[in-house]
Scaffold this active site. Sequence first.
Site, short mmCIF file in Angstrom:
data_model
loop_
_atom_site.label_atom_id
_atom_site.label_comp_id
_atom_site.label_asym_id
_atom_site.label_seq_id
_atom_site.Cartn_x
_atom_site.Cartn_y
_atom_site.Cartn_z
N LYS A 106 0.87 -1.19 0.00
CA LYS A 106 0.00 0.00 0.00
C LYS A 106 0.89 1.22 0.00
CE LYS A 106 -4.52 0.75 0.45
NZ LYS A 106 -5.57 -0.23 0.13
N1 GLU Z 1 -7.27 0.01 -3.10
C1 GLU Z 1 -8.01 -1.18 -3.39
C2 GLU Z 1 -8.02 -2.12 -2.19
O1 GLU Z 1 -7.85 -1.69 -1.07
C3 GLU Z 1 -7.55 -1.85 -4.69
C4 GLU Z 1 -6.14 -2.30 -4.75
C5 GLU Z 1 -5.66 -2.79 -6.10
O2 GLU Z 1 -6.45 -2.87 -7.02
O3 GLU Z 1 -4.47 -3.11 -6.21
O4 GLU Z 1 -8.28 -3.28 -2.31
#
Ligand code: GLU
Length: 416
Positions: A106
């Site tokens: 993240k």
């Molecule tokens: N931000 C989204 C999540 O928390 C998507 C992450 C992604 O597609 O890599 O799952």
Amino acid sequence: MEEGEAALNVALEQLKIAAEKLNLDPGIHEMLKHPKRSLIVSLTIKMDNGELGNFIGCRVQHNDARGPFKGGIRYHPNVTLDEVTALAMWMTWKCAVVDIPYGGAKGGICCNPKEMSTGELERLTRRYTSLILDIIGPHRDVPAPDIYTDAQTMAWIMDTYSQFKGYSVPECVTGKPLSIGGSEGREEATSLGVVICAREAAKHIGLKFKGAAVAIQGYGTVGWNAAKIARDMGCKIVAVSDSAGGIYCPDGLNPVDIYEHKSKTGSVVNYKGCKNITNEDLLTTGCDILIPAALENQITKANADKIRARIVVEGANGPISLEADKILYEKGILLIPDVLANSGGVTASYFEWVQNLTREHWMLQEVNRRLENKMGKAFSAVQKIAKQEESDMRTAALMLGVGRVSEAIKTLGLWP
Ligand code: GLU
């Protein structure tokens, strides 16, 4: 306790519960408590008024035993390293639960995008990309949108990455606009997955999904699309909210009209014919299905007892504290946890990445068919464990996710 620290505590406690249940090797448990790599970056950009703006950002890579790191980038004034670390850990479990070949990561920048111009956001995004360039890439770590980042943000990341490489690399990021290699259905995928989970949960408890009353906290990409999809599937949307407050209408709202109202006024509140409510009221409103689709730590021991929904589906990551989990379980409320409920987004990201790597473009029906299939399998697998273990769905999902990651770590072996 500061919010990010609280989120990390929840993530670590959840890991502990799964580790105990799985009888996990203590060495692997210890390894999984910490991200493999965290990079903190200092970002200085020129603001529109000519002054310099300074921001702190990070990219946290939790685990890549099952495949390249994967996870969104969040722009928010409350972003901290602890929060992003918790979110990265949840991505690891999420990708494992829905069985796509990724690890978890993240990113985040502490900023207030609501007070920044498009130009400032573009410069911030490009600067950030240049500073994390060495640790991202299509086979290393693939970013995607999260809170207050979108397809345009991903386009800037792709362009910056590609300019550095000297050739176009669409597969370096997912959640892109369709015109540069984005996937059909990606934007709505998280919400479609959330609603599929709500439908399956309703089936499980014998609740009629058609006509079920739904309340949704958060009217960003996930919340608003969930409202639209749930209504298209026959549910009645009785309450929605955003950071400014919420609205309640027992006869049912039209999500598209509310979206237009929010686009004009900046918020869902003050919509004609509806009663204005607080975010707190929204969570405790009388409904069949509650979808928290905003930030972490919204349902805590302070309000869990007042939740009246029969099903809670976590559109957001980490919206429920550990104490609240217990209270909801004792009240007989069926909770579908984030790592399962909102995994539709990263699953569609995976489909986008596969399409980019194979230089193909799938039809929307194809994307949604595969999404239904993946989510359905994950839902059944979690349900099966919950039954075997006589546990709640969160514990079962974590056992599945942590178990799969630990299996991969053991199979790879240790280098050196
Ligand atoms: N931000 C989204 C999540 O928390 C998507 C992450 C992604 O597609 O890599 O799952």
